[in-house]
Structure formats: structure tokens, C-alpha cells
Design a protein around this motif. Structure first.
Motif, PDB file in Angstrom:
ATOM      1  N   LEU A 117       0.827  -1.201   0.000  1.00 47.05           N
ATOM      2  CA  LEU A 117       0.000   0.000   0.000  1.00 47.05           C
ATOM      3  C   LEU A 117       0.864   1.254   0.000  1.00 47.05           C
ATOM      4  CD1 LEU A 117      -2.974   0.981   0.282  1.00 47.05           C
ATOM      5  CD2 LEU A 117      -2.597   0.978   2.742  1.00 47.05           C
ATOM      6  N   VAL A 118       1.907   1.260   0.809  1.00 48.77           N
ATOM      7  CA  VAL A 118       2.776   2.426   0.917  1.00 48.77           C
ATOM      8  C   VAL A 118       3.585   2.642  -0.362  1.00 48.77           C
ATOM      9  CG1 VAL A 118       4.813   3.294   2.145  1.00 48.77           C
ATOM     10  CG2 VAL A 118       2.896   2.374   3.425  1.00 48.77           C
ATOM     11  N   ILE A 119       3.944   1.575  -1.038  1.00 47.63           N
ATOM     12  CA  ILE A 119       4.753   1.713  -2.251  1.00 47.63           C
ATOM     13  C   ILE A 119       3.889   2.000  -3.483  1.00 47.63           C
ATOM     14  CG2 ILE A 119       6.209   0.431  -3.871  1.00 47.63           C
ATOM     15  CD1 ILE A 119       7.457  -0.933  -1.450  1.00 47.63           C
ATOM     16  N   THR A 120       2.809   1.272  -3.649  1.00 48.79           N
ATOM     17  CA  THR A 120       2.060   1.374  -4.901  1.00 48.79           C
ATOM     18  C   THR A 120       1.256   2.657  -5.035  1.00 48.79           C
ATOM     19  OG1 THR A 120       0.225   0.103  -3.975  1.00 48.79           O
ATOM     20  CG2 THR A 120       1.887  -1.107  -5.240  1.00 48.79           C
ATOM     21  N   GLY A 121       0.766   3.202  -3.940  1.00 48.08           N
ATOM     22  CA  GLY A 121      -0.014   4.442  -4.031  1.00 48.08           C
ATOM     23  C   GLY A 121       0.788   5.583  -4.638  1.00 48.08           C
ATOM     24  N   PRO A 122       1.898   5.961  -4.010  1.00 48.13           N
ATOM     25  CA  PRO A 122       2.701   7.043  -4.598  1.00 48.13           C
ATOM     26  C   PRO A 122       3.266   6.691  -5.980  1.00 48.13           C
ATOM     27  CG  PRO A 122       3.278   6.739  -2.304  1.00 48.13           C
ATOM     28  CD  PRO A 122       2.354   5.610  -2.674  1.00 48.13           C
ATOM     29  N   LEU A 123       3.642   5.445  -6.186  1.00 48.71           N
ATOM     30  CA  LEU A 123       4.191   5.048  -7.480  1.00 48.71           C
ATOM     31  C   LEU A 123       3.144   5.182  -8.587  1.00 48.71           C
ATOM     32  CD1 LEU A 123       6.772   3.890  -8.745  1.00 48.71           C
ATOM     33  CD2 LEU A 123       5.786   1.626  -8.417  1.00 48.71           C
ATOM     34  N   PHE A 124       1.931   4.732  -8.312  1.00 49.51           N
ATOM     35  CA  PHE A 124       0.859   4.811  -9.307  1.00 49.51           C
ATOM     36  C   PHE A 124       0.525   6.260  -9.633  1.00 49.51           C
ATOM     37  CE2 PHE A 124      -3.703   5.233 -10.195  1.00 49.51           C
ATOM     38  CZ  PHE A 124      -3.771   4.531 -11.388  1.00 49.51           C
ATOM     39  N   TYR A 125       0.322   7.086  -8.607  1.00 52.99           N
ATOM     40  CA  TYR A 125      -0.086   8.468  -8.850  1.00 52.99           C
ATOM     41  C   TYR A 125       1.049   9.315  -9.415  1.00 52.99           C
ATOM     42  CZ  TYR A 125      -4.700   7.713  -7.040  1.00 52.99           C
ATOM     43  OH  TYR A 125      -5.984   7.266  -6.884  1.00 52.99           O
ATOM     44  N   THR A 126       2.293   8.969  -9.141  1.00 51.53           N
ATOM     45  CA  THR A 126       3.413   9.633  -9.805  1.00 51.53           C
ATOM     46  C   THR A 126       3.376   9.319 -11.297  1.00 51.53           C
ATOM     47  OG1 THR A 126       4.776   9.542  -7.819  1.00 51.53           O
ATOM     48  CG2 THR A 126       5.922   9.866  -9.905  1.00 51.53           C
ATOM     49  N   GLY A 127       3.092   8.063 -11.617  1.00 52.50           N
ATOM     50  CA  GLY A 127       2.964   7.677 -13.025  1.00 52.50           C
ATOM     51  C   GLY A 127       1.816   8.384 -13.721  1.00 52.50           C
ATOM     52  N   VAL A 128       0.693   8.505 -13.039  1.00 48.82           N
ATOM     53  CA  VAL A 128      -0.447   9.221 -13.615  1.00 48.82           C
ATOM     54  C   VAL A 128      -0.081  10.694 -13.824  1.00 48.82           C
ATOM     55  CG1 VAL A 128      -2.799  10.027 -13.146  1.00 48.82           C
ATOM     56  CG2 VAL A 128      -2.195   7.649 -12.719  1.00 48.82           C
ATOM     57  N   GLY A 129       0.561  11.297 -12.829  1.00 47.74           N
ATOM     58  CA  GLY A 129       0.986  12.694 -12.966  1.00 47.74           C
ATOM     59  C   GLY A 129       1.962  12.887 -14.109  1.00 47.74           C
ATOM     60  N   TRP A 130       2.902  11.944 -14.246  1.00 48.07           N
ATOM     61  CA  TRP A 130       3.860  12.034 -15.341  1.00 48.07           C
ATOM     62  C   TRP A 130       3.151  11.922 -16.689  1.00 48.07           C
ATOM     63  CZ3 TRP A 130       4.894   8.585 -19.228  1.00 48.07           C
ATOM     64  CH2 TRP A 130       5.948   8.936 -20.075  1.00 48.07           C
ATOM     65  N   ALA A 131       2.217  10.976 -16.804  1.00 49.96           N
ATOM     66  CA  ALA A 131       1.518  10.770 -18.078  1.00 49.96           C
ATOM     67  C   ALA A 131       0.693  11.995 -18.456  1.00 49.96           C
ATOM     68  CB  ALA A 131       0.632   9.522 -17.999  1.00 49.96           C
ATOM     69  N   VAL A 132      -0.035  12.545 -17.509  1.00 55.87           N
ATOM     70  CA  VAL A 132      -0.843  13.743 -17.802  1.00 55.87           C
ATOM     71  C   VAL A 132       0.071  14.906 -18.170  1.00 55.87           C
ATOM     72  CG1 VAL A 132      -2.374  15.455 -16.754  1.00 55.87           C
ATOM     73  CG2 VAL A 132      -2.807  13.028 -16.403  1.00 55.87           C
ATOM     74  N   ASP A 133       1.172  15.046 -17.454  1.00 56.04           N
ATOM     75  CA  ASP A 133       2.105  16.129 -17.721  1.00 56.04           C
ATOM     76  C   ASP A 133       2.807  15.953 -19.069  1.00 56.04           C
ATOM     77  OD1 ASP A 133       3.382  18.526 -16.749  1.00 56.04           O
ATOM     78  OD2 ASP A 133       5.205  17.311 -16.591  1.00 56.04           O
ATOM     79  N   HIS A 134       3.220  14.737 -19.360  1.00 58.08           N
ATOM     80  CA  HIS A 134       3.991  14.474 -20.580  1.00 58.08           C
ATOM     81  C   HIS A 134       3.134  14.555 -21.847  1.00 58.08           C
ATOM     82  CE1 HIS A 134       7.274  12.819 -22.931  1.00 58.08           C
ATOM     83  NE2 HIS A 134       6.419  11.969 -23.474  1.00 58.08           N
ATOM     84  N   PHE A 135       1.915  14.024 -21.782  1.00 53.78           N
ATOM     85  CA  PHE A 135       1.103  13.920 -22.990  1.00 53.78           C
ATOM     86  C   PHE A 135       0.065  15.027 -23.139  1.00 53.78           C
ATOM     87  CE2 PHE A 135       2.390   9.462 -22.270  1.00 53.78           C
ATOM     88  CZ  PHE A 135       3.107   9.290 -23.443  1.00 53.78           C
ATOM     89  N   TRP A 136      -0.159  15.824 -22.076  1.00 53.40           N
ATOM     90  CA  TRP A 136      -1.271  16.762 -22.174  1.00 53.40           C
ATOM     91  C   TRP A 136      -0.887  18.178 -21.785  1.00 53.40           C
ATOM     92  CZ3 TRP A 136      -5.951  17.147 -18.474  1.00 53.40           C
ATOM     93  CH2 TRP A 136      -6.970  17.882 -19.054  1.00 53.40           C
ATOM     94  N   LEU A 137      -0.461  18.389 -20.538  1.00 51.92           N
ATOM     95  CA  LEU A 137      -0.298  19.754 -20.042  1.00 51.92           C
ATOM     96  C   LEU A 137       1.113  20.330 -20.189  1.00 51.92           C
ATOM     97  CD1 LEU A 137      -2.471  19.541 -16.807  1.00 51.92           C
ATOM     98  CD2 LEU A 137      -3.099  20.469 -19.022  1.00 51.92           C
TER      99      LEU A 137
END
Length: 89
Positions: free
Chosen positions: A40-60
């Protein structure tokens, strides 16, 4: 040299609830809880960092969304941890 007797080589069954080699259920449950917390401690930040990177890289293209995702993932992991284990304290 003499060979040990059969009784000396066989583990004592009464320590394991009548089964030779049976796992300690309480220890197994504690290990399982520890694994869940670690996941839980590892996957939460890892997943949302990936989501943030994807939104930042491909959109904003802003450059700071992975950090926002990391913080959001850490906070949400903490909330999930609290809700899941608050009654076991």
C-alpha cells in the motif's frame, strides 16, 4: 557411530497443533499484514506519480505534475492505511 532413533529425527507434532510442519497462523497473518502495508505504501505514490507524469507528458507539459501525483498518492495511501487498520490498534 550409531544412527539416531526415528523418534529423535521426527519433529514433535504437538507444537504445531497435531500437524508436523504446520505454519504458525498468527505469524503468517502478521507477515501478510506487513506485506499489505508495504504494498500500500509503495504502490499508491508510485501509481499516482505515473499518472501525474503521463498527464504532464502527454497533455499539459507543466513539469510539476509528477510531484503532485507523488504527494497525492502518499496522502491517499495514508488515508487507506488509516481506514483499513484503525480498528486493530
Amino acid at each position: 557411530m550409531t544412527e539416531p532413533t526415528t523418534a529423535a529425527r521426527v519433529p514433535h507434532a504437538s507444537r504445531h497443533g497435531g500437524q508436523v510442519g504446520a505454519p504458525d497462523e498468527a505469524a503468517e497473518e502478521r507477515f501478510s499484514d506487513g506485506s499489505r502495508v508495504l504494498a500500500l505504501v509503495i504502490t499508491g505514490p508510485l501509481f499516482y506519480t505515473g499518472v501525474g507524469w503521463a498527464v504532464d507528458h502527454f497533455w499539459l507539459h507543466t513539469g510539476f505534475l509528477p510531484a503532485v501525483g507523488l504527494l497525492l498518492g502518499a496522502v491517499l495511501s495514508g488515508v487507506m492505511f488509516y481506514r483499513r487498520y484503525r480498528d486493530q490498534a
